[in-house]
Design an enzyme around this catalytic site. Structure first.
Site, PDB file in Angstrom:
ATOM      1  CB  CYS A 182      -5.353  -0.938   7.443  1.00  0.00           C
ATOM      2  SG  CYS A 182      -5.400  -2.586   8.155  1.00  0.00           S
ATOM      3  CG  HIS A 317      -3.027  -0.281   1.751  1.00  0.00           C
ATOM      4  ND1 HIS A 317      -2.981   0.277   3.014  1.00  0.00           N
ATOM      5  CD2 HIS A 317      -3.600  -1.516   1.911  1.00  0.00           C
ATOM      6  CE1 HIS A 317      -3.509  -0.568   3.896  1.00  0.00           C
ATOM      7  NE2 HIS A 317      -3.890  -1.656   3.248  1.00  0.00           N
ATOM      8  CG  HIS A 364      -0.079  -3.288   7.332  1.00  0.00           C
ATOM      9  ND1 HIS A 364      -0.403  -1.972   7.604  1.00  0.00           N
ATOM     10  CD2 HIS A 364      -1.204  -3.839   6.786  1.00  0.00           C
ATOM     11  CE1 HIS A 364      -1.652  -1.741   7.240  1.00  0.00           C
ATOM     12  NE2 HIS A 364      -2.156  -2.861   6.748  1.00  0.00           N
TER      13      HIS A 364
END
Length: 601
Positions: A182, A317, A364
């Site tokens: 990620c 994040h 996400h």
């Protein structure tokens, strides 16, 4: 036993700080948004694009013992859509090409248009390409269907995610993919920034895309407890039960700031520093470690030559998982350390450091998440507003902000540009412990002396597309731009159309003395109607209004020749500021290896 709090790191003097890197072009595509303007509207309006996903869209999702029906995510309306003809790619090759490659081709083209760089100017030059390595859903879906084709060889290998771009645009610089899960989308900034500063290449294209079309990863993530079973999880809120998947991508074009200013490139923002690290064994194999993040924040700020306290916003994040509290702790500890320096004070609006996350709006984007964070940061600087975390009504009760000027973006916060340079930190953390942090800031104020002078009046505005339908769509988009609250100056528009756009197959030249005349011609072109201000290959009467040398150049261009528009400007070495013009309207059609399957909702 808790580690000792980090000591403040000495900041590099400004004259020793590494050269800033300019963001000269950017593009994006997400759920609900085909470009940066549309993404900003989603953020400003606090939209949440999370919705139930039909089984045919992502087949074979098995959440196991997790009660997660239906699967909810923020997905694209048409990930199978691609304008293969535009790029000269056969239908067969397009069908067996991973959708990540397709999306990145279009995003790269749009980023070049945003930078007002005609692609042919860069052919054969050492432009570097750095791509986040995507998941292999498309290949996994082929395996599940038990089908194969020779076109799948370049179509599904991860190396072609960047290499296809280098090949398509004939770029000869380094070209490779990075996989740090990620954090990949932010990690790829590091080699780009380092290579630009070291003079290894003059321009870097940094890109990432994320598409889900097979159920394997989703199933494993559900069963591991990573995904939100409710689809209602919100970053930093009291309701956190896992992250929500999102689709989309982004592309940035980067250049040394000194080179960008020399070349007259638009500068959307400046990257001051990028830092990478890892948790080590702290936090576990797939967990988060606040101390490692704190060290990274402090180190990145030190090497960039800026204090942490000069940041006004953190694009976190922020996934809606337990990692949010670790990240909040890391930001808190870094700010507390920074505020021990003499005369340190927080530089954000209302004297606070604000924290937000784009994931509450578009989900996400996994390998592309960090790059979308950079795009959001650029948009915040452009619009002078910190948008709220969409859907946030109750903050997590354990956030450690007490006693420090830290706040969640739970409402719109004005942050206009003034005499103080605004700075933003962007975080992206990989599930395997790879950490990335970047610091961006305002672009320098444009200098008033950057002007190529006044061109001949009337002006020649060339417009081209692959076919008549595309040309009409281009005309309608540009006409809409002229109807907007801040239309570009005619001279800047003409310069950009002449020197900053590709010359495609279907061409016309609009001849206009002012924006009103240009708008009239565009409106006629949008409905494919002849107009006295529009010259085409078959009707060139409008060129008679131009000075003879310019008319000859325009005629040659209509004939398909390469021409030098700049010679008609009084001072071509000094370029007008290139305005944001509409992006090319790709005419997408579905390309899919299984003609009986469908990726659409």
């Amino acid at each position: 036993m808790h580690p000792e709090p980090p000591l403040p790191e000495p900041q590099l003097p400004e004259h020793q700080a590494p050269e800033p890197i300019a963001v000269i072009g950017l593009s994006c595509r997400t759920a609900g948004a085909d470009d940066t303007d549309a993404l900003w509207r989603l953020l400003r309006d606090e939209r949440r694009l999370i919705a139930p996903v039909p089984e045919r869209r992502v087949p074979s999702v098995d959440p196991g013992h997790i009660d997660a029906r239906p699967f909810r995510a923020a997905l694209l309306d048409d990930p199978a859509g691609f304008d293969a003809a535009f790029f000269g790619i056969s239908r067969r090759m397009a069908a067996w090409m991973d959708p990540h490659q397709r999306m990145l081709l279009e995003l790269t083209w749009h980023a070049l248009e945003n930078a007002a760089i005609a692609p042919e100017r860069l052919r054969g030059t050492p432009v570097a390409v750095f791509a986040a390595a995507p998941m292999a859903d498309y290949r996994e879906r082929m395996i599940r269907a038990d089908v194969v084709d020779s076109a799948a060889f370049p179509g599904t290998l991860i190396t072609f995610t960047p290499n296809r771009i280098s090949y398509q645009f004939d770029w000869t610089g380094p070209s490779y993919a990075v996989d740090s899960a990620c954090s990949s989308g932010l990690s790829i900034l590091a080699p780009a920034v380092q290579g630009l500063r070291g003079g290894e290449f003059p321009l870097a294209a940094v890109m990432a895309a994320n598409i889900t079309c097979n159920g394997f990863y989703t199933s494993s993530a559900y069963q591991a407890g990573a995904l939100s079973p409710t689809g209602a999880s919100i970053p930093f809120s009291s309701h956190q039960d896992g992250y929500i998947r999102g689709e989309g991508g982004a592309c940035l074009l980067l250049k040394r700031l000194s080179d960008a200013r020399r070349d007259g490139d638009p500068v959307h923002a400046v990257i001051r520093g990028v830092g990478l690290a890892h948790n080590g064994r702290a936090g576990g194999l797939t967990g988060s470690d606040a101390a490692a993040q704190t060290r990274l924040f402090l180190h990145t700020a030190r090497t960039a030559g800026v204090p942490v306290s000069s940041l006004g916003y953190i694009e976190a994040h922020g996934t809606g998982t337990g990692g949010d509290l670790a990240e909040a702790t890391a930001v808190t500890d870094a700010l507390r350390t920074a505020l021990t320096a003499p005369r340190a004070q927080v530089a954000g609006p209302e004297g606070k450091l604000w924290i937000g996350s784009v994931k509450s709006t578009i989900g996400h984007l996994e390998c592309a998440a960090g790059l979308l964070g950079i795009v959001k940061a650029v948009l915040i600087l452009r619009h002078g507003l910190v948008p709220p975390i969409a859907g946030l009504t109750h903050a997590h009760p354990d956030l450690p902000f007490t006693g420090l000027p830290l706040a969640l973006a739970d409402r719109p916060v004005a942050w206009p540009r003034d005499t103080t340079v605004r700075r933003i930190g962007v975080n992206s953390f990989g599930v395997g412990g790879a950490l990335a942090h970047a610091i961006i800031e305002d672009a320098p104020e444009a200098t008033a002396s950057t002007s190529a002078g006044t061109p001949s009046v009337p002006s020649a505005v060339p417009l081209s597309a692959m076919n008549r339908a595309g040309l009409a769509a281009m005309a309608e988009s540009l006409a809409e731009t002229l109807r907007g609250p801040q239309p570009p100056a005619l001279a800047a528009l003409a310069w950009t159309a002449q020197t900053g756009r590709a010359a495609l197959r279907e061409r016309c030249v609009l001849v206009a003395a002012d924006l009103a005349e240009l708008a009239d011609g565009l409106q006629a072109l949008a409905v494919e109607r002849t107009h006295p201000h529009v010259a085409t290959g078959a009707d060139r009467d409008a060129l008679g209004r131009l000075p003879t040398p310019l008319a000859h150049t325009a005629a040659d261009w209509l004939d398909g020749l390469s021409v030098d528009w700049a010679k008609h400007w009084p001072h071509p070495q000094l370029q007008p500021r290139r305005p944001d013009l509409p992006l090319y309207p790709f005419q997408r059609r579905a390309h899919w290896f299984d003609t009986h399957g469908s990726l659409t909702h």
